[in-house]
Structures are given as structure tokens and as C-alpha cells.
Enzyme design. Structure first.
Site, PDB file in Angstrom:
ATOM      1  N   HIS A 123       0.821  -1.220   0.000  1.00  0.00           N
ATOM      2  CA  HIS A 123       0.000   0.000   0.000  1.00  0.00           C
ATOM      3  C   HIS A 123       0.853   1.268   0.000  1.00  0.00           C
ATOM      4  O   HIS A 123       0.359   2.348  -0.322  1.00  0.00           O
ATOM      5  CB  HIS A 123      -0.978  -0.002   1.184  1.00  0.00           C
ATOM      6  CG  HIS A 123      -0.381   0.314   2.516  1.00  0.00           C
ATOM      7  ND1 HIS A 123      -0.074  -0.650   3.451  1.00  0.00           N
ATOM      8  CD2 HIS A 123      -0.044   1.498   3.091  1.00  0.00           C
ATOM      9  CE1 HIS A 123       0.412  -0.081   4.533  1.00  0.00           C
ATOM     10  NE2 HIS A 123       0.448   1.232   4.338  1.00  0.00           N
ATOM     11  N   ASP A 153       0.094  -7.629   1.610  1.00  0.00           N
ATOM     12  CA  ASP A 153       0.501  -6.219   1.628  1.00  0.00           C
ATOM     13  C   ASP A 153       2.020  -6.074   1.663  1.00  0.00           C
ATOM     14  O   ASP A 153       2.567  -5.257   2.402  1.00  0.00           O
ATOM     15  CB  ASP A 153      -0.128  -5.486   2.821  1.00  0.00           C
ATOM     16  CG  ASP A 153      -0.081  -3.968   2.650  1.00  0.00           C
ATOM     17  OD1 ASP A 153       0.218  -3.504   1.533  1.00  0.00           O
ATOM     18  OD2 ASP A 153      -0.320  -3.246   3.641  1.00  0.00           O
ATOM     19  N   SER A 227       4.658   2.521   7.860  1.00  0.00           N
ATOM     20  CA  SER A 227       4.286   1.368   7.039  1.00  0.00           C
ATOM     21  C   SER A 227       5.457   0.885   6.195  1.00  0.00           C
ATOM     22  O   SER A 227       6.114   1.673   5.507  1.00  0.00           O
ATOM     23  CB  SER A 227       3.122   1.725   6.121  1.00  0.00           C
ATOM     24  OG  SER A 227       1.926   1.887   6.834  1.00  0.00           O
TER      25      SER A 227
END
Length: 394
Positions: A123, A153, A227
Site C-alpha cells: 500500500h 501487503d 508502514s
């Protein structure tokens, strides 16, 4: 200003803890022990942690951290970004909704090979037109996307530095216990090289993020921009990739989630080799076994995966598995919860024949099934039409 008392309270708590006299066991930093300081470990690991920034041309107003500027939370940490935005005349309403604009996204990553392979989240780089990697010494490189996987992911990037780069190694996430110390290094809110520490709060967490949910939960502060960054054990090994947080406010409240390396390793190996994943396939849709469903089919306890649908000419259909059956054992491993079966199947080598036990008409049956290959494109299309609840196609 209402946030200041909270910040002061947290700071005082941290200071109070720091004055606890270290025990003899704390003089060393083994797997389950807290060192007197994390500084030596951080100094060793930080050069391999990178900032990942992307640009993408879309229509609409300007954005930062994946949200419109005008929707940034009204908290002190976002004030510098609002001031920058206002200074350059990009206030709310000044950009037509249909005007082309560049979206900037910030995330983290880490180098796992001296030749320049980098792990991050899918992402972080999703739909990016350009990916730039910045090292801890502020050296910048354009990165190539080697492969990506939406289900876990994960993304694998590559930079050509024309020299060996500092790197870190992947450790064994299965060896981590609840209560073990961990540290996270990343790029929260664009503040590269930020270090936080905490413990493993829980294992095998499901947050309905995908069919292979098996997250490590940590209370090490993780925020927007973390992230794709690494979660380290006290040996300096990566045991998780920081991916998500639970937060009503958008900031850290001490509930963060990392993809464990045990799940990531086979995916990354395939991305490096093929640029995509090759997953095993049974050809069934499944659901959790409720207490009522277990009773209705004659099971003495809730377990296994209830079959809702069997695809035509699939491996499952060829051995007689039908809708309404309950799969209780796969490749000699008991299915204690439905959510474990998709990962077991996906990680099984395509073409391998494995024993599968299922409950049919109040009778337990065992068959030998040859695992097929999942068509990822067809699976993605089917998942878009499926409820994002507890059903998984595998």
C-alpha cells in the site's frame, strides 16, 4: 493544546521507568531481556532502514499521508505540514476537484541484501508512478518495483547503487513470545530514522485485512509513515514488517500490527524469483464453523472450515468434497480455526499430493488431494464481489 497533558503524562511515565535500577540480567541483550540502552543496536541497524516516497498523478485536491490536506487532524504534529501547505497557496478550495495533481506518499522500508533489494508494504507503493528511496545518509535512489502482493501487503523493491549497501537479516517470527522486547525504526510523518520500542502484545492477530491475517501485535508506537518499516528483536533481526495500526484518531494508541517474517519469507522469495506469487489452490469457498453449524453436522466442538461452495473441476471437486462438508485436517495439521486453512493451502507446493480430512454426513473421511495453482487475477475479481467478512476463497 488539549493534547499537551497527554504528552506530558507519557513523558513522565517513561522517565520514571528509566530510573529503575538494572538487574544483572539486563546487562546483556538476549532475546527476552531489555538492555540498559538500545543505542548500540539502533546504531547498527539504522543505516539499513530507508524512507520510501512515491508520486502519482491523479485528479482532485492535494494530499499528504494518504489524505487530503484539509482533512489532516487538528493536532500539533501536523501543524508544520499545514503551514507549508498554506504558504504555497494550496488552501482548501483553491484546487478544482478535476484538476490533475501529484499525490505524495511517504512510507518506510529496509534493505535485505547488499545488492539493493528492499522490503516495504504494497500500500506504500500502490499505483505509484515513481518510487524514491532515501538512505539514512540522505542518498536518494530511484527504485524499481520487482514484485508486489496485495494479499499480504508486501512489496519488493530494487535500487542500483553500484556498491554494496548496509542490510539487515530476516529472523524467526515464530520464536517470538508475547512479552518479548522489540524496536521499530521508520519514517513516521516524514520524520526519518525515528526509533520506538515496546513488546510483542499478541500473536496471530486477525484484523480482517486479507485471507492470510496472522499479524504480530505490538505496543511499540507506530504512526503514519511507519508502514513497510522493520520490527526488530533484540538480536537485531527483522521479525515483522510494520503494516497497520488501530487508531480512532489516526495516531498511535499502542496497538500496531506487523506481518510476521514466517508469512513474509515465502512470498518475498517468489516475488524475487517470479515477480509475483504462485499459490496453492483447493477450489473452495469456506466459512467459520459456528456452534450451530458444528452441532448440525455432528461435530463435538467448533473447529475446521465449513465448505460453502466447490468450484467445478477443482482439486476439491475431483475427490468428492461438497458444500456443507467441514474440513478438519490438512496435510496432517488440525484446522483449529477456519482462517488457518487458506494460508496452509497457499503455502503448499503446487502439484503436491496431501491428505485432507473432512466431515461428511456424520462421518470423518480422508482423501488425497493434488494441489492446484490459484489464478490470482480471477481470485481478485471474485474477492471484489465477496463480503469482506469472514469468508475466504482459497
Amino acid at each position: 493544546m488539549k493534547y499537551i497533558p497527554m504528552i506530558l503524562c507519557l513523558t513522565v511515565t517513561a522517565i520514571t521507568m528509566s530510573y529503575t535500577p538494572p538487574t544483572m540480567a539486563q546487562q546483556g541483550a538476549s532475546q527476552g531481556e531489555r538492555p540498559v540502552s538500545f543505542a548500540d543496536l539502533v546504531e547498527k541497524l539504522s543505516p539499513a532502514v530507508v524512507n520510501v516516497s512515491t508520486t502519482q498523478k491523479v485528479k482532485g485536491g492535494a494530499m499528504m499521508f494518504g489524505m487530503p490536506f484539509q482533512e489532516l487532524p487538528d493536532t500539533p504534529e501536523f501543524e508544520p505540514f499545514r503551514q507549508f501547505f498554506d504558504q504555497f497557496g494550496k488552501k482548501q478550495g483553491q484546487n478544482p476537484d478535476n484538476a490533475d495533481r501529484e499525490v505524495y506518499s511517504l512510507g518506510s522500508g529496509f534493505i535485505i541484501d547488499p545488492s539493493g533489494y528492499i522490503i516495504s508494504n504494497n500500500h506504500v507503493i500502490d499505483e505509484a508512478d515513481e518510487v524514491t528511496v532515501t538512505l539514512s545518509n540522505n542518498t536518494k535512489y530511484k527504485a524499481k518495483i520487482i514484485g508486489r502482493d496485495k494479499k499480504t501487503d508486501l512489496a519488493l523493491l530494487k535500487v542500483d547503487a553500484k556498491k554494496d549497501l548496509p542490510f539487515v537479516t530476516l529472523g524467526d517470527s515464530d520464536a517470538m513470545r508475547v512479552g518479548d522486547w522489540v524496536i521499530a525504526i521508520g519514517n513516521p510523518y516524514g520524520l526519518g530514522g525515528s526509533v520506538t520500542q515496546g513488546i510483542i502484545s499478541a500473536r496471530q492477530r486477525s484484523i480482517n485485512a486479507g485471507p492470510f491475517d496472522d499479524f504480530l501485535q505490538t505496543d511499540a508506537p507506530i504512526n503514519r509513515g511507519n508502514s513497510g518499516g522493520p520490527l526488530f528483536n533484540m538480536k537485531g533481526e527483522v521479525i515483522g514488517i510494520n503494516t497497520a495500526i488501530f487508531s480512532p484518531s489516526g495516531g498511535s494508541i499502542g496497538i500496531g500490527f506487523a506481518v510476521p517474517t514466517a508469512l513474509a519469507k515465502p512470498v518475498l522469495d517468489q516475488l524475487k524469483q517470479f515477480g509475483k506469487t504462485h499459490r496453492g489452490w483447493l477450489g473452495i469457498k469456506i466459512q467459520e464453523v459456528s456452534e450451530e453449524a458444528a452441532e448440525s453436522v455432528g461435530l463435538t466442538k467448533q473447529m475446521g472450515a465449513l465448505v460453502l461452495e466447490v468450484s467445478k473441476d477443482s482439486p476439491a471437486s475431483k475427490v468428492g468434497i461438497q458444500a456443507g462438508d467441514v474440513i478438519t485436517n490438512f496435510d496432517s495439521k488440525e484446522i483449529t480455526e477456519m482462517r488457518f486453512l487458506p494460508r496452509m493451502v497457499a503455502e503448499t507446493k503446487i502439484g503436491k499430493t496431501v491428505p485432507v480430512t473432512y466431515w461428511h454426513n456424520n462421518t470423518s473421511k480422508t482423501v488425497q488431494i493434488t494441489i492446484g495453482e490459484l489464478d490470482e487475477s480471477e481470485d481478485e475479481a471474485n474477492n471484489e464481489d465477496q463480503d469482506k467478512g469472514k469468508k475466504n476463497k482459497r
